[in-house]
Design an enzyme around this catalytic site. Sequence first.
Site, PDB file in Angstrom:
ATOM      1  N   ASP A 400       0.846  -1.203   0.000  1.00 50.17           N
ATOM      2  CA  ASP A 400       0.000   0.000   0.000  1.00 50.17           C
ATOM      3  C   ASP A 400       0.883   1.256   0.000  1.00 50.17           C
ATOM      4  O   ASP A 400       1.875   1.300  -0.710  1.00 50.17           O
ATOM      5  CB  ASP A 400      -0.995  -0.064   1.154  1.00 50.17           C
ATOM      6  CG  ASP A 400      -1.985  -1.218   0.963  1.00 50.17           C
ATOM      7  OD1 ASP A 400      -2.589  -1.292  -0.115  1.00 50.17           O
ATOM      8  OD2 ASP A 400      -2.122  -2.059   1.872  1.00 50.17           O
ATOM      9  N   SER A 401       0.572   2.250   0.832  1.00 51.83           N
ATOM     10  CA  SER A 401       1.269   3.546   0.715  1.00 51.83           C
ATOM     11  C   SER A 401       2.721   3.511   1.181  1.00 51.83           C
ATOM     12  O   SER A 401       3.465   4.470   0.936  1.00 51.83           O
ATOM     13  CB  SER A 401       0.510   4.619   1.496  1.00 51.83           C
ATOM     14  OG  SER A 401      -0.687   4.965   0.824  1.00 51.83           O
ATOM     15  N   THR A 402       3.161   2.441   1.839  1.00 47.79           N
ATOM     16  CA  THR A 402       4.583   2.386   2.206  1.00 47.79           C
ATOM     17  C   THR A 402       5.464   2.286   0.960  1.00 47.79           C
ATOM     18  O   THR A 402       6.652   2.617   1.011  1.00 47.79           O
ATOM     19  CB  THR A 402       4.878   1.192   3.137  1.00 47.79           C
ATOM     20  OG1 THR A 402       4.613  -0.034   2.442  1.00 47.79           O
ATOM     21  CG2 THR A 402       4.013   1.255   4.394  1.00 47.79           C
TER      22      THR A 402
END
Length: 599
Positions: A400-402
């Site tokens: 995801d956003s990592t």
Amino acid sequence: MLPSFGIHFIITNITISLLILAIILIKKGLKKHISIRVHYNIWFLFLIMLVIPLIPVKSTGLSHIGALLSYLDTANSQGNSPIIPEGVPTDTAAGVNWFRDLSVSVDRTSPSLFNTCLIVFWLTGCCIMLFFTIRSSLRIRKLIHSSLPVQNQRVKLLLRECKEKAEIKKDIPVLSSAFLKSPISIGIFHPKIILPIHLISDFNETEIRYILLHELQHYRHKDIPINYIMCFARIFYWYQPFVWYALKEMRNDRELACDTSVLYLLDEESYVDYGTTLIRFAGKVSCPSFPFATGLGGTKKQITKRIINITSFNPESGWLKVKSILIFAITCSIILVCTPILSINAAPDTTYGFSETNIDYEDLSSYFKQYNGSFVLYNLNSDNWTIYNESKSLKRISPDSTYKIYSALFGLENGTITPEASVLPWDKINYPYESWNKEQNLDSAIKNSVNWYFQALDQKTGKQALQKYINQINYGNENLSGGISRFWLESSLKISPVEQVELLTKFYQNDFHFKDSNIKAVKNALLISQSSGNVLYGKTGTGNIENNNVNGWFVGFIEKSGNTYFFATNIQGEDNTDGTNARNITLEILKAKQLYQTE
């Protein structure tokens, strides 16, 4: 968006069909340069090719092939239903610059239906084929139980002579049955030859000798276990006409190879008699009723082809053997080159192989409460790991956003943006977060977790460059087949918490050998707080599927007292499982370990 199973299903079958055509063209085009036995052996490569999609093989250099249909991903990338997540950080303590944990829902209703229908369709066909295969197996058992051992001493003597000639020592009994039209061989561990009872009663010594030699050659060349593999191939690829055609051709070549092996045991004057024996069994086929068996009989067309092979038989020369080996090797190389295409996503690498030994395992379950999660901590100075929930810490899941940490780094390294010029214009789409609805630079995009910024950045960097960098740093399963705008959003790209920590450590020390200025720019963008002698850097991530937060990340590092500690926390759940909660759990653990304090 087609789901990964659907993409893999289509690509695999197209590839298999093309490889079968390639094998057929090679066999037909170079027919005179390949021995009969190698003609048959080439089909073993075909069987291996069918197995590859069903076993775990990590996709490598050609993994981007999966993106051939990824444009279907992009078509839906702007149509997802947004959701405002709960638990946006409200900590406003001095020196703290908490990132906003914002996410957009990934709508999977239609892909799930497509995926489910495709799997059900395939499994239904497999079950039907399995039913008929089991029924045939039961008929074989019934046939064996109804067959009687041959008592004719002349037949027993012929069997002993034929075994000596074929150099076979294993005891292979001969049975007779009134329910067969042509002889068959059956049994992997307890092989046996079953003859039609009229052959025994009519007793023709020459004919029975040829029959026994033929069936013994099937045993000698392991044709019976190969038959089982062919049957399972029909079950798994019941829908594939190219596979069915190839299996038919393989059976025909098997009989030609078996005939050739028998001819090597006979003198030239006996070739005609052997052919006459085959003609007698033309049109008498027992094998279709018993798919696990091998036999002498066949259709009239098959027998005609075999007779032509017998009449034109000449022992193969040394040069023919050399050419056959070379052609076999070339065909093998073609299959090997296509292995990554066949294996991609067949059984994805869902677990990371971690080899470190200096690990302390701790029970931190009290911090996770209702969440199924893991925590990984690495002490740079002492080179020591602390892990909670080993199995989950090694399981690969969507970043995801990592992933945005590395999207930024790749964009900088590729020259798409620079530390001094990282602004990208707003795409004029109204998002549910006001902070997204304006132009962004690297710092603001990281802190507000602006999806469109990193999707645009990846588009500008390009799929080829992204794949190169992903492979260079060994990012998780390295699979970008989910589409350039979506592979990191609960899609094809997967990474484990342990790998997150390893990558952050390499990032911090610039083991990637990227420009120092680019590393520094991303590091500065990740800065969260400076207080009480510690400096905290990190990035949250939330996986949202059909308006439910199901995957929460918080990854980063903390500088304290001349040391650096790298961490990754992941939580899984059915809802309310986001980066904010992962962050809160992480900070509680770090405070308990006296690695993080706030003023």
